[in-house]
Write an enzyme that holds these catalytic residues in place. Structure first.
Site, PDB file in Angstrom:
ATOM      1  N   ARG A 108      -0.161  13.131  66.636  1.00 39.29           N
ATOM      2  CA  ARG A 108      -0.841  11.620  66.102  1.00 39.29           C
ATOM      3  C   ARG A 108      -1.662  11.009  67.182  1.00 39.29           C
ATOM      4  O   ARG A 108      -1.065  10.744  68.112  1.00 39.29           O
ATOM      5  CB  ARG A 108       0.429  10.717  65.646  1.00 39.29           C
ATOM      6  CG  ARG A 108       0.126   9.576  65.027  1.00 39.29           C
ATOM      7  CD  ARG A 108       1.361   8.667  64.460  1.00 39.29           C
ATOM      8  NE  ARG A 108       0.766   7.277  64.142  1.00 39.29           N
ATOM      9  CZ  ARG A 108       0.655   6.990  62.875  1.00 39.29           C
ATOM     10  NH1 ARG A 108       0.657   7.906  61.975  1.00 39.29           N
ATOM     11  NH2 ARG A 108       0.353   5.774  62.621  1.00 39.29           N
ATOM     12  N   HIS A 135      -6.008  11.820  57.631  1.00 42.94           N
ATOM     13  CA  HIS A 135      -4.477  11.940  57.468  1.00 42.94           C
ATOM     14  C   HIS A 135      -3.815  12.618  56.329  1.00 42.94           C
ATOM     15  O   HIS A 135      -3.360  12.049  55.364  1.00 42.94           O
ATOM     16  CB  HIS A 135      -4.063  10.460  57.156  1.00 42.94           C
ATOM     17  CG  HIS A 135      -2.863   9.618  57.609  1.00 42.94           C
ATOM     18  ND1 HIS A 135      -1.732  10.951  57.873  1.00 42.94           N
ATOM     19  CD2 HIS A 135      -2.109   8.518  57.512  1.00 42.94           C
ATOM     20  CE1 HIS A 135      -0.593  10.028  58.226  1.00 42.94           C
ATOM     21  NE2 HIS A 135      -0.694   8.713  58.046  1.00 42.94           N
ATOM     22  N   GLN A 138      -0.023  12.259  54.736  1.00 44.83           N
ATOM     23  CA  GLN A 138       0.070  11.199  53.963  1.00 44.83           C
ATOM     24  C   GLN A 138      -0.593  11.379  52.613  1.00 44.83           C
ATOM     25  O   GLN A 138       0.164  11.189  51.684  1.00 44.83           O
ATOM     26  CB  GLN A 138      -0.642   9.878  54.565  1.00 44.83           C
ATOM     27  CG  GLN A 138      -0.525   8.784  53.653  1.00 44.83           C
ATOM     28  CD  GLN A 138       1.005   8.231  53.266  1.00 44.83           C
ATOM     29  OE1 GLN A 138       1.372   7.711  54.300  1.00 44.83           O
ATOM     30  NE2 GLN A 138       1.430   7.985  52.210  1.00 44.83           N
ATOM     31  N   ASP A 230      -5.476   0.217  51.668  1.00 37.14           N
ATOM     32  CA  ASP A 230      -4.990   0.292  52.919  1.00 37.14           C
ATOM     33  C   ASP A 230      -5.339  -1.023  54.079  1.00 37.14           C
ATOM     34  O   ASP A 230      -6.054  -1.709  53.531  1.00 37.14           O
ATOM     35  CB  ASP A 230      -5.560   1.425  54.031  1.00 37.14           C
ATOM     36  CG  ASP A 230      -4.950   1.830  55.329  1.00 37.14           C
ATOM     37  OD1 ASP A 230      -3.864   1.227  55.585  1.00 37.14           O
ATOM     38  OD2 ASP A 230      -5.410   2.928  55.918  1.00 37.14           O
ATOM     39  N   CYS A 270      -0.488   3.273  52.089  1.00 42.06           N
ATOM     40  CA  CYS A 270       0.203   4.257  53.054  1.00 42.06           C
ATOM     41  C   CYS A 270       1.024   3.437  54.029  1.00 42.06           C
ATOM     42  O   CYS A 270       1.805   3.918  54.624  1.00 42.06           O
ATOM     43  CB  CYS A 270      -0.904   4.947  53.902  1.00 42.06           C
ATOM     44  SG  CYS A 270      -2.219   3.858  54.509  1.00 42.06           S
ATOM     45  N   ARG A 298       7.030  11.492  52.625  1.00 41.01           N
ATOM     46  CA  ARG A 298       6.312  11.589  53.656  1.00 41.01           C
ATOM     47  C   ARG A 298       7.435  12.819  54.000  1.00 41.01           C
ATOM     48  O   ARG A 298       7.059  13.835  54.866  1.00 41.01           O
ATOM     49  CB  ARG A 298       6.339  10.678  54.631  1.00 41.01           C
ATOM     50  CG  ARG A 298       5.144   9.659  54.322  1.00 41.01           C
ATOM     51  CD  ARG A 298       3.833  10.344  54.842  1.00 41.01           C
ATOM     52  NE  ARG A 298       3.664  10.950  56.115  1.00 41.01           N
ATOM     53  CZ  ARG A 298       3.465  10.194  57.149  1.00 41.01           C
ATOM     54  NH1 ARG A 298       3.037   8.895  57.140  1.00 41.01           N
ATOM     55  NH2 ARG A 298       3.398  10.625  58.086  1.00 41.01           N
TER      56      ARG A 298
END
Length: 310
Positions: A108, A135, A138, A230, A270, A298
């Site tokens: 990450r 991502h 996700q 987001d 998310c 997730r």
């Protein structure tokens, strides 16, 4: 299908065919069923996962660590200060060294080039747990959620409102691979990467998906099955918060905007969310919101990735 995925990296949905993505979604749903029924399933017993975190996280760390444990393996958390990569050792040397100890690596990070370089240097699977470009974990969890709640993916419309960031890129590519319609509305200067839009349109031409990037949020949301947003200032862009608040003032997902979606639309985010900024409390905490179903998935989506490639 599982044999052809073993040993692969998972850097983005771009690298996976529609059939492979659908296989991972079906596997995620099956692993979720096993976990909910108390069935022990440990295909990664005796294996270890290195987790490199240059950016902090709630959902990513917990879901990967718990997921690896449930699959029978062990997860090792490595912050930038825990390894020499933060003190000048090259990513390639880090990758080659860790490949001698581990069975898989997640990272990450900020720059997507770090993910690519790590994968090039490693001889074990590398998973992109977030970069500035993509991502994919996700997005896979998001489409698992939609599949569970809507019963299908093909032909559904997802409207993304806000910053054309890594989340937008992964959702757009996923939609194009899965035969969905994707509309994105962003203010000037914050549009998704033109290369990602181009690639998504090329895939969409083969799958029957539709990709539409517009300026007007209402136009994007019209007839949508899913509304997604987001934060306006992702991690690493906090210093632009005030500037972005001005640019995105007409891009809040609220009750008025949602009237233009289908009556049974799903609201997705998310997380973490800033209530009163990119989304109103009435929407994110309302009956259409499935944000915690996404968050839970997730775990299951990432278990599917790890089980398939490790």
């Amino acid at each position: 299908m599982s044999a052809q995925l073993k040993g692969r990296d998972f850097l983005g949905l771009t690298d996976y065919s529609p059939e492979e993505i659908r296989y991972l979604l079906d596997l995620a749903i099956e692993l979720k069923r096993k976990q909910k029924s108390g069935e022990v399933y440990q295909p990664l017993k005796g294996k270890s996962l290195g987790m490199i975190f240059e950016k902090s996280s709630t959902r990513t760390r917990v879901s990967f660590e718990v997921g690896m444990y449930q699959l029978g393996g062990h997860a090792l958390f490595l912050s930038r200060n825990d390894i020499q990569m933060g003190r000048g050792e090259t990513i390639r040397d880090t990758a080659q060294t860790m490949s001698r100890y581990l069975d898989g690596i997640i990272i990450r990070t900020f720059g997507h080039r770090n993910v690519v370089e790590l994968a090039r240097g490693a001889t074990i699977p590398v998973i992109n747990a977030l970069s500035d470009r993509a991502h994919p974990c996700q997005a896979l969890a998001d489409y698992q959620t939609v599949l569970e709640l809507k019963g299908k993916l093909e032909g559904l419309k997802i409207a993304y409102i806000g910053d054309g960031n890594n989340m937008t890129h992964s959702l757009m590519m996923g939609a194009s691979k899965l035969g969905m319609h994707f509309a994105c509305a962003s203010p000037e200067g914050y549009e998704p990467d033109p290369e990602v839009v181009k690639s998504s349109n090329e895939v969409a031409a083969e799958t029957g998906a539709k990709i539409n990037v517009v300026r007007d949020a209402r136009e994007a949301v019209e007839g949508a099955d899913i509304i997604y947003t987001d934060v306006w200032a992702s991690m690493g862009f906090e210093e632009e918060q005030k500037e972005r608040e001005k640019a995105f003032k007409n891009y809040q997902v609220n009750e008025e905007l949602a009237k233009h979606a289908k009556s049974d639309y799903l609201f997705m985010h998310c997380l973490p969310a800033h209530r009163g900024e990119e989304v109103s409390e009435g929407v994110i905490d309302g009956k259409h919101s499935v944000i915690f179903d996404e968050a839970e998935n997730r775990l299951h989506a990432q278990k599917a990735i790890m089980a398939a490639i490790m």
